[in-house]
Scaffold this active site. Structure first.
Site, PDB file in Angstrom:
ATOM      1  N   CYS A   1      -4.827  11.706  -4.621  1.00  0.00           N
ATOM      2  CA  CYS A   1      -4.531  10.516  -3.821  1.00  0.00           C
ATOM      3  C   CYS A   1      -4.489   9.267  -4.715  1.00  0.00           C
ATOM      4  CB  CYS A   1      -5.530  10.375  -2.684  1.00  0.00           C
ATOM      5  SG  CYS A   1      -4.965   9.272  -1.363  1.00  0.00           S
TER       6      CYS A   1
ATOM      7  N   HIS B   1      -5.970  15.797   0.017  1.00  0.00           N
ATOM      8  CA  HIS B   1      -7.417  15.990  -0.074  1.00  0.00           C
ATOM      9  C   HIS B   1      -7.781  17.381   0.445  1.00  0.00           C
ATOM     10  CE1 HIS B   1      -8.469  11.840  -1.033  1.00  0.00           C
ATOM     11  NE2 HIS B   1      -7.629  11.436  -0.100  1.00  0.00           N
TER      12      HIS B   1
END
Length: 502
Positions: free
Chosen positions: A336, A434
């Site tokens: 991310c 994630h």
């Protein structure tokens, strides 16, 4: 059984989440429909529900313990700090803007109905709701706008138990002092104490619990033992203050250097690596502690540009460049925000995160990022790399845009979903996804690939992370069953059988 209970703590990270998790599992074992609840949570560790809402990871794990589907009502207000004075406010799973600490106190009046209605909704649909407080309920400067502690208990007619951490020292003073500081209308809700993280023979406590009850009228309902590292999704920022450690010897297996960014979010991405035998995960906060790792992980962050600047100022960015230029470079993984840092640039035309409209990235991958006002929160599945599938979730404002010649790491995804990239050699990889290491097959494949590139002897363990999490939840539940006065606790739960309105 029907009712509700509030679990407060004398401070952050004393074990509130652990106690709620254990009680959720005990009730689920009995066939009771139970739900966790935390009215307001301040945490940079979050998870995405099935409908795309964002909640704290701790409440997600508690829902797993309760064998209930996680939902936004379980954590209606989530604060994600962006600096020491500001936080992004997530209401019912959706980002609702950034507020300063001063303004937040005023907005709590507006959020009180949101919190109370979410709790009422859960109580209408579940037999038991186990509520968790935040920080300490005796922060007398915050009592006027209390959303989540004894103000909530008073509004909803809930009894409360107060958890104290004996490992910190001064637990009896903390328990007594909390009750003593509270105004009578709030202290009346505290019906029991729980002492957590006790080591040794309980007889060493002597008559202290009885003496404490004589002084303040509140009985001690149990003394929980220290269970060691639980490996469950941490919530409070104190739980993330993990010390840096030295590099282990090459013979010790795989050395993973996880970078302790100042605004690190979703640190739980690394938890599955820590359960792997032969994998040593250490948190690194400065260049001198980096060593010669096999894998470097740049994780998520709530302040990508600020943390990128910190990487440069701390010397870590230069240390990464030196490692990559060496004869045996490590694998570097960006997740991310970490992936966004690895590109050529980060643009923020609307000032979503920073006043800097354009920031130079590390330049390791052929991509650039544009921050958008709308936040992406969604579950993602069916990503594939080298024939290995992986699923996970996204929580991001940054839209990662590929440049010409960019190589994908994952394939088989919809456009603009879980963007990924890798360099020519495959030593620098990144994704917006994630939770990828919770996929056992992917985790094993990835670690084996790292080991092969680094010439390390590492063998597949066959560890199931989901099974490891279940084992830890059951350990907590077993400890609660053995060491808490459950009869008294269930009586407290049932004393709040009818929801209070108004």
């Amino acid at each position: 059984m029907r009712g509700a209970l509030l679990v407060c703590g004398t401070a952050s990270d004393v074990g509130k989440s652990t106690v709620v998790t254990g009680l959720c599992r005990l009730l689920a074992r009995r066939g009771v429909a139970v739900a966790p609840f935390k009215g307001q949570n301040m945490s940079l560790n979050s998870m995405v529900t099935a409908d795309g809402g964002e909640i704290g990871r701790a409440q997600w794990v508690q829902a797993v313990a309760a064998r209930a589907e996680p939902e936004v009502a379980m954590n209606p207000v989530l604060l994600k700090p962006t600096s020491e004075q500001a936080a992004q406010v997530v209401v019912l799973g959706r980002a609702a803007g950034v507020e300063t600490a001063t303004h937040d106190q005023g907005s709590k009046a507006e959020l009180t109905p949101v919190v109370d209605e979410a709790l009422a909704s859960l109580r209408a649909r579940f037999d038991v709701v186990l509520c968790e407080g935040a920080g300490s309920p005796a922060e007398i400067n915050l009592l006027r706008h209390d959303l989540v502690n004894l103000g909530l208990a008073r509004r909803a007619g809930l009894p409360a138990v107060l958890v104290g951490d004996i490992e910190r020292g001064g637990v009896f003073a903390h328990l007594y002092g909390t009750v003593a500081l509270l105004p009578p209308e709030l202290s009346a809700s505290v019906k029991g104490f729980v002492i957590n993280r006790f080591r040794g023979d309980r007889s060493l406590l002597g008559t202290a619990p009885v003496d404490l009850e004589a002084r303040c009228g509140v009985p001690t309902l149990g003394v929980l033992p220290h269970l060691g590292p639980l490996g469950l999704d941490a919530e409070d920022s104190l739980a993330l203050e993990r010390p840096s450690g030295p590099s282990p010897p090459a013979s010790a297996g795989l050395d993973v250097a996880a970078i302790r960014l100042p605004h690190l979010s979703n640190a739980t991405d690394l938890d599955p690596l820590a359960v792997e035998p032969g994998v040593h995960v250490r948190w690194v906060g400065h260049a001198g502690a980096l060593g010669q790792p096999d894998l470097v992980v740049l994780g998520g962050t709530r302040a990508t540009v600020a943390d990128l600047q910190w990487l440069r100022e701390s010397g870590l960015a230069g240390a990464f460049d030196a490692l990559c230029a060496g004869p045996s470079p490590p694998v570097i993984l960006g997740i991310c925000g970490g992936l966004q840092m690895m590109g050529s640039s980060i643009d923020d035309p609307d000032g979503v995160e920073t006043s800097a409209r354009k920031t130079r990235g590390l330049g390791w991958l052929r991509l650039h990022t544009v921050f958008e006002k709308d936040k992406v929160t969604r579950l993602v599945g069916a990503a594939v790399t080298d024939g290995v599938s992986v699923s996970g979730y996204e929580v991001r404002h940054g839209c990662v845009l590929p440049e010409f010649g960019r190589r994908r790491w994952f394939e088989g995804l919809e456009r603009d979903t879980a963007l990924s990239a890798r360099n020519v050699e495959g030593t620098v990889v990144g994704t917006t996804l994630h939770g990828l290491f919770e996929n056992d097959g992917f985790r094993s494949w990835f670690l084996a690939d790292v080991a092969a590139r680094r010439g390390r002897d590492w063998r597949l363990s066959g560890v199931s992370y989901a099974a490891a999490r279940e084992h830890q939840i059951d350990r907590i539940a077993d400890a609660c069953e053995e060491h808490l006065d459950l009869e008294s606790i269930w009586e407290l739960v049932e004393s709040a059988a009818a929801p209070v309105h108004g």
